[in-house]
Design an enzyme around this catalytic site. Sequence first.
Site, PDB file in Angstrom:
ATOM      1  N   ASN A  65       0.877  -1.172   0.000  1.00 44.27           N
ATOM      2  CA  ASN A  65       0.000   0.000   0.000  1.00 44.27           C
ATOM      3  C   ASN A  65       0.912   1.219   0.000  1.00 44.27           C
ATOM      4  OD1 ASN A  65      -1.778   2.062   0.540  1.00 44.27           O
ATOM      5  ND2 ASN A  65      -2.269   1.397   2.636  1.00 44.27           N
ATOM      6  N   LYS A 104       0.264   4.236  -0.368  1.00 44.76           N
ATOM      7  CA  LYS A 104      -0.363   5.454   0.176  1.00 44.76           C
ATOM      8  C   LYS A 104      -0.081   6.644  -0.758  1.00 44.76           C
ATOM      9  CE  LYS A 104      -0.176   3.391   4.701  1.00 44.76           C
ATOM     10  NZ  LYS A 104      -0.087   3.544   6.142  1.00 44.76           N
ATOM     11  N   HIS A 158      -9.537   1.514   4.848  1.00 43.32           N
ATOM     12  CA  HIS A 158      -8.264   1.724   5.557  1.00 43.32           C
ATOM     13  C   HIS A 158      -8.489   2.689   6.727  1.00 43.32           C
ATOM     14  CE1 HIS A 158      -4.186   2.885   6.486  1.00 43.32           C
ATOM     15  NE2 HIS A 158      -3.804   1.775   5.883  1.00 43.32           N
ATOM     16  N   GLU A 207      -6.807   5.067   7.827  1.00 39.42           N
ATOM     17  CA  GLU A 207      -6.552   6.484   7.532  1.00 39.42           C
ATOM     18  C   GLU A 207      -7.793   7.118   6.902  1.00 39.42           C
ATOM     19  OE1 GLU A 207      -2.918   5.776   5.364  1.00 39.42           O
ATOM     20  OE2 GLU A 207      -1.925   5.294   7.260  1.00 39.42           O
ATOM     21  N   GLU A 220      -5.458  -4.483  10.736  1.00 33.36           N
ATOM     22  CA  GLU A 220      -4.426  -3.462  10.897  1.00 33.36           C
ATOM     23  C   GLU A 220      -4.683  -2.662  12.164  1.00 33.36           C
ATOM     24  OE1 GLU A 220      -2.420  -2.474   6.893  1.00 33.36           O
ATOM     25  OE2 GLU A 220      -4.134  -1.162   7.142  1.00 33.36           O
ATOM     26  N   GLY A 254       2.471   2.639  10.691  1.00 34.80           N
ATOM     27  CA  GLY A 254       3.436   3.720  10.492  1.00 34.80           C
ATOM     28  C   GLY A 254       4.137   4.158  11.756  1.00 34.80           C
ATOM     29  N   SER A 298       3.378  -1.786  10.404  1.00 38.46           N
ATOM     30  CA  SER A 298       4.827  -1.838  10.609  1.00 38.46           C
ATOM     31  C   SER A 298       5.448  -3.199  10.312  1.00 38.46           C
ATOM     32  CB  SER A 298       5.188  -1.367  12.026  1.00 38.46           C
ATOM     33  OG  SER A 298       4.784  -0.008  12.203  1.00 38.46           O
TER      34      SER A 298
HETATM   35  P1  PGA Z   1       2.813   0.558   7.640  1.00 36.55           P
HETATM   36  O1  PGA Z   1       1.336   0.733   7.011  1.00 36.55           O
HETATM   37  O2  PGA Z   1       3.344  -0.766   7.091  1.00 36.55           O
HETATM   38  O3  PGA Z   1       3.584   1.727   7.150  1.00 36.55           O
HETATM   39  O4  PGA Z   1       2.647   0.507   9.106  1.00 36.55           O
HETATM   40  C1  PGA Z   1       0.466  -0.353   6.824  1.00 36.55           C
HETATM   41  C2  PGA Z   1      -0.833   0.124   6.230  1.00 36.55           C
HETATM   42  O5  PGA Z   1      -1.337   1.176   6.648  1.00 36.55           O
HETATM   43  O6  PGA Z   1      -1.395  -0.520   5.309  1.00 36.55           O
END
Ligand code: PGA
Length: 250
Positions: free
Chosen positions: A9, A11, A94, A96, A166, A172, A211
Amino acid sequence: MRTPLVAGNWKMNGSRESVAGLMQGITAGAGLEGMEMLVCPPFVYIPQVAAAIGEAPVALGGQDLYTEANGAFTGEISGAMLADVGCQYVIIGHSERRALLGESDGKIARKFLAAQENNLIPILCLGETLDERQADSTLQVIGSQFSAVVDVVGIEAFARAVVAYEPVWAIGTGETATPEQAQEVHAALRSMAAKRSAKIAADLRLLYGGSVKAANAAELFSMPDIDGGLIGGASLEANEFLAICRAATV
Ligand code: PGA
């Protein structure tokens, strides 16, 4: 038999130049036995990535879609458009988007349907916040996010879907759920699905995200109910992403 899936992903990251370099690295390492590789670029780079993939065994997905097929929805992208430019998958729900863009469970369920109407496989993201985990309500939160969608689309629709767990506090942040913490949620999700259909539950791919990196992927993917990962930051570097993909093959 569930084939592990490792999805990048990206982003809101990248430029034409960085996308070219990243895809060169990824396609050079594609073709690993026993796993499926997927990249989800920002919308504007999808045609460039599709061209870079060519015949390589790398699947392509969007990071979101709109609930309607076309019309006066300024700034939105439909499932039909994603399918038209070569996508097979789309991420929905997601955290976010839930947190920053106000996406509700109801809207996410409609996006799930819109994806499947266009033959896209939805990757439904679920996850609890740190406060929710500390209040011991993780399984309740996951359960309600999951059933909000299943109640609308029906469990049979999950024969053509993927679910990604997640934890919001792990995205992140560099802080990963331990393999045991992730497995606990994945097992609970699978048993929630099994209450509606044992067959669908047994075949449903459950990804872990938050992460994930080359250094912790193998441990996470070795858990019985973790069928791959949804990778953010670490998917922006080809060698790191490929190392995570290799961890899914063992
Ligand atoms: P990250 O994000 O691996 O940077 O923690 C995962 C995600 O949000 O899909």
